[in-house]
Design a protein around this motif. Sequence first.
Motif, PDB file in Angstrom:
ATOM      1  N   ARG A  76      89.933  44.617  77.077  1.00  0.00           N
ATOM      2  CA  ARG A  76      89.720  44.727  78.637  1.00  0.00           C
ATOM      3  C   ARG A  76      89.982  43.317  78.856  1.00  0.00           C
ATOM      4  N   ILE A  77      89.471  42.248  78.353  1.00  0.00           N
ATOM      5  CA  ILE A  77      89.462  40.991  79.043  1.00  0.00           C
ATOM      6  C   ILE A  77      90.960  40.398  79.028  1.00  0.00           C
ATOM      7  N   PHE A  78      91.871  41.080  78.374  1.00  0.00           N
ATOM      8  CA  PHE A  78      93.153  40.509  78.298  1.00  0.00           C
ATOM      9  C   PHE A  78      93.997  41.245  79.613  1.00  0.00           C
ATOM     10  N   GLY A  79      93.307  41.955  80.300  1.00  0.00           N
ATOM     11  CA  GLY A  79      93.751  42.393  81.584  1.00  0.00           C
ATOM     12  C   GLY A  79      94.915  43.775  81.198  1.00  0.00           C
ATOM     13  N   MET A  80      95.191  44.238  82.402  1.00  0.00           N
ATOM     14  CA  MET A  80      95.759  45.688  82.500  1.00  0.00           C
ATOM     15  C   MET A  80      97.196  45.598  81.411  1.00  0.00           C
ATOM     16  N   LYS A  81      97.906  44.469  81.401  1.00  0.00           N
ATOM     17  CA  LYS A  81      99.130  44.569  80.379  1.00  0.00           C
ATOM     18  C   LYS A  81      98.878  44.938  79.098  1.00  0.00           C
ATOM     19  N   VAL A  82      97.463  44.638  78.640  1.00  0.00           N
ATOM     20  CA  VAL A  82      97.192  44.734  76.978  1.00  0.00           C
ATOM     21  C   VAL A  82      96.467  46.003  77.063  1.00  0.00           C
ATOM     22  N   TRP A  83      95.505  46.483  78.155  1.00  0.00           N
ATOM     23  CA  TRP A  83      94.869  47.493  78.153  1.00  0.00           C
ATOM     24  C   TRP A  83      95.652  48.819  78.158  1.00  0.00           C
ATOM     25  N   ASP A  84      96.678  49.078  78.992  1.00  0.00           N
ATOM     26  CA  ASP A  84      97.297  50.338  79.334  1.00  0.00           C
ATOM     27  C   ASP A  84      98.018  50.728  77.922  1.00  0.00           C
ATOM     28  N   PRO A  85      98.732  49.714  77.358  1.00  0.00           N
ATOM     29  CA  PRO A  85      99.430  50.250  76.197  1.00  0.00           C
ATOM     30  C   PRO A  85      98.282  50.769  74.971  1.00  0.00           C
ATOM     31  N   ILE A  86      97.311  50.036  74.867  1.00  0.00           N
ATOM     32  CA  ILE A  86      96.198  50.527  73.978  1.00  0.00           C
ATOM     33  C   ILE A  86      95.896  51.837  74.333  1.00  0.00           C
ATOM     34  N   MET A  87      95.571  52.050  75.576  1.00  0.00           N
ATOM     35  CA  MET A  87      94.904  53.281  76.055  1.00  0.00           C
ATOM     36  C   MET A  87      96.053  54.409  75.996  1.00  0.00           C
ATOM     37  N   ALA A  88      97.414  54.142  76.254  1.00  0.00           N
ATOM     38  CA  ALA A  88      98.476  55.179  76.031  1.00  0.00           C
ATOM     39  C   ALA A  88      98.561  55.421  74.444  1.00  0.00           C
ATOM     40  N   ALA A  89      98.247  54.286  73.587  1.00  0.00           N
ATOM     41  CA  ALA A  89      98.316  54.893  72.067  1.00  0.00           C
ATOM     42  C   ALA A  89      97.155  55.863  71.761  1.00  0.00           C
ATOM     43  N   GLY A 102      80.843  41.520  71.638  1.00  0.00           N
ATOM     44  CA  GLY A 102      80.693  42.518  73.015  1.00  0.00           C
ATOM     45  C   GLY A 102      80.147  41.987  74.118  1.00  0.00           C
ATOM     46  N   THR A 103      79.183  40.954  73.989  1.00  0.00           N
ATOM     47  CA  THR A 103      78.267  40.297  75.281  1.00  0.00           C
ATOM     48  C   THR A 103      79.388  39.505  75.956  1.00  0.00           C
ATOM     49  N   TYR A 104      80.001  38.559  74.985  1.00  0.00           N
ATOM     50  CA  TYR A 104      81.168  37.896  75.736  1.00  0.00           C
ATOM     51  C   TYR A 104      82.201  38.450  76.471  1.00  0.00           C
ATOM     52  N   ALA A 105      82.706  39.654  75.850  1.00  0.00           N
ATOM     53  CA  ALA A 105      83.574  40.576  76.496  1.00  0.00           C
ATOM     54  C   ALA A 105      82.989  41.153  77.893  1.00  0.00           C
ATOM     55  N   ALA A 106      81.778  41.498  77.765  1.00  0.00           N
ATOM     56  CA  ALA A 106      81.147  42.128  79.235  1.00  0.00           C
ATOM     57  C   ALA A 106      80.996  41.059  80.130  1.00  0.00           C
ATOM     58  N   ILE A 107      80.717  39.805  79.949  1.00  0.00           N
ATOM     59  CA  ILE A 107      80.566  38.967  80.985  1.00  0.00           C
ATOM     60  C   ILE A 107      82.186  38.255  81.220  1.00  0.00           C
ATOM     61  N   ALA A 108      83.200  38.030  80.251  1.00  0.00           N
ATOM     62  CA  ALA A 108      84.319  37.482  80.439  1.00  0.00           C
ATOM     63  C   ALA A 108      85.126  38.427  81.443  1.00  0.00           C
ATOM     64  N   VAL A 109      84.955  39.704  81.186  1.00  0.00           N
ATOM     65  CA  VAL A 109      85.801  40.539  81.846  1.00  0.00           C
ATOM     66  C   VAL A 109      85.663  40.444  83.536  1.00  0.00           C
ATOM     67  N   ARG A 110      84.455  39.846  83.707  1.00  0.00           N
ATOM     68  CA  ARG A 110      84.267  39.929  85.213  1.00  0.00           C
ATOM     69  C   ARG A 110      85.124  38.996  86.053  1.00  0.00           C
ATOM     70  N   THR A 111      85.799  38.133  85.383  1.00  0.00           N
ATOM     71  CA  THR A 111      86.547  37.060  85.752  1.00  0.00           C
ATOM     72  C   THR A 111      88.073  37.776  85.794  1.00  0.00           C
ATOM     73  N   VAL A 112      88.269  38.605  84.986  1.00  0.00           N
ATOM     74  CA  VAL A 112      89.727  39.284  84.857  1.00  0.00           C
ATOM     75  C   VAL A 112      90.473  39.741  86.578  1.00  0.00           C
ATOM     76  N   GLU A 113      91.504  39.371  86.489  1.00  0.00           N
ATOM     77  CA  GLU A 113      92.266  39.836  87.823  1.00  0.00           C
ATOM     78  C   GLU A 113      92.125  41.347  87.837  1.00  0.00           C
ATOM     79  N   THR A 114      91.915  41.932  89.017  1.00  0.00           N
ATOM     80  CA  THR A 114      91.808  43.334  89.033  1.00  0.00           C
ATOM     81  C   THR A 114      92.933  44.085  88.740  1.00  0.00           C
ATOM     82  N   ALA A 115      94.173  43.517  89.553  1.00  0.00           N
ATOM     83  CA  ALA A 115      95.613  44.249  88.925  1.00  0.00           C
ATOM     84  C   ALA A 115      96.421  43.070  88.649  1.00  0.00           C
ATOM     85  N   LEU A 116      97.255  43.250  87.474  1.00  0.00           N
ATOM     86  CA  LEU A 116      98.231  42.139  87.052  1.00  0.00           C
ATOM     87  C   LEU A 116      99.825  42.880  87.166  1.00  0.00           C
TER      88      LEU A 116
END
Lengths: 144, 124
Positions: A52-65, B110-124
């Motif tokens: 999920r740290i890579f954003g929606m474009k990566v997350w959505d295809p994984i969830m679809a799979a 896992g901890t890195y992901a939990a913290i890093a995700v907070r800066t991810v854009e809500t919609a891309l």
Amino acid sequence: MEKKRYDNHLELLGWVAGGKWGIERYLYTLHRITGVGILLFFMIHIFESSTRIFGMKVWDPIMAAMHHPIFKMGEALVFIAFAFHALNGIRLILIELGFMVGKPEQPVYPYQSSLNVQRPLMITVMIIAGLLILLGMVDLIFLA
Amino acid sequence: MNKSGNWILFILAAVVVFVLLGLHMVVVHLDGIFGILSPAGGSALAWENVIQRSKSNFFTVTYIILLGAALYHGFYGLRTIIFELGPRKAVERGWTIFLLAVGTVLFIVGTYAAIAVRTVETAL
């Protein structure tokens, strides 16, 4: 020949066949199997959910799979393992802490057995686990 | 920490996992029935819901606590199973170091992901 460390040690065979045991002994086996299974899934789940740290474009295809029947079956198995392991774990912690064990007594006939308390506890937690599994399967099959 | 201290921590971790994983299961896997903590509605795993939960302080903190407790409980449990099979002392020590190393790496990821995700854009 080298002497074995434990003469009566049955190793993995002891998990399934080692004597005339009550059902709780098989719950011990199942608790270990489900525990290892959940741990294996959890290790994969950490990496999969971290995407999920890579954003929606990566997350959505994984969830679809993940909607593939194989993954759905895996999700069902993990949920069943979780429900069993969690409820059986609560039973084990209660017994570990001395609940449902009874007070120490002299071994005078007629003997008192804590099994009269522990067996209903086991049945109760297994019924709750069964209901939780039913709920999970209804959600997964009909509402997901 | 001595053996009984590790064992008590194992039991405490189990209680923490029971509560937080129970919440995770209700939110993510019973979303069709309960539908809680999914502010955008629909599937709990829809991106909008995932990112909103990931950005909340409550979920960030509880996710890291759950991660640590589950990894400790899981790897200590696996270590117990391995030790029950009766390996030699040197092998036991090797397993302990290996499982500790794997658990630590997973905790960092896992901890890195939990913290890093907070800066991810809500919609891309």
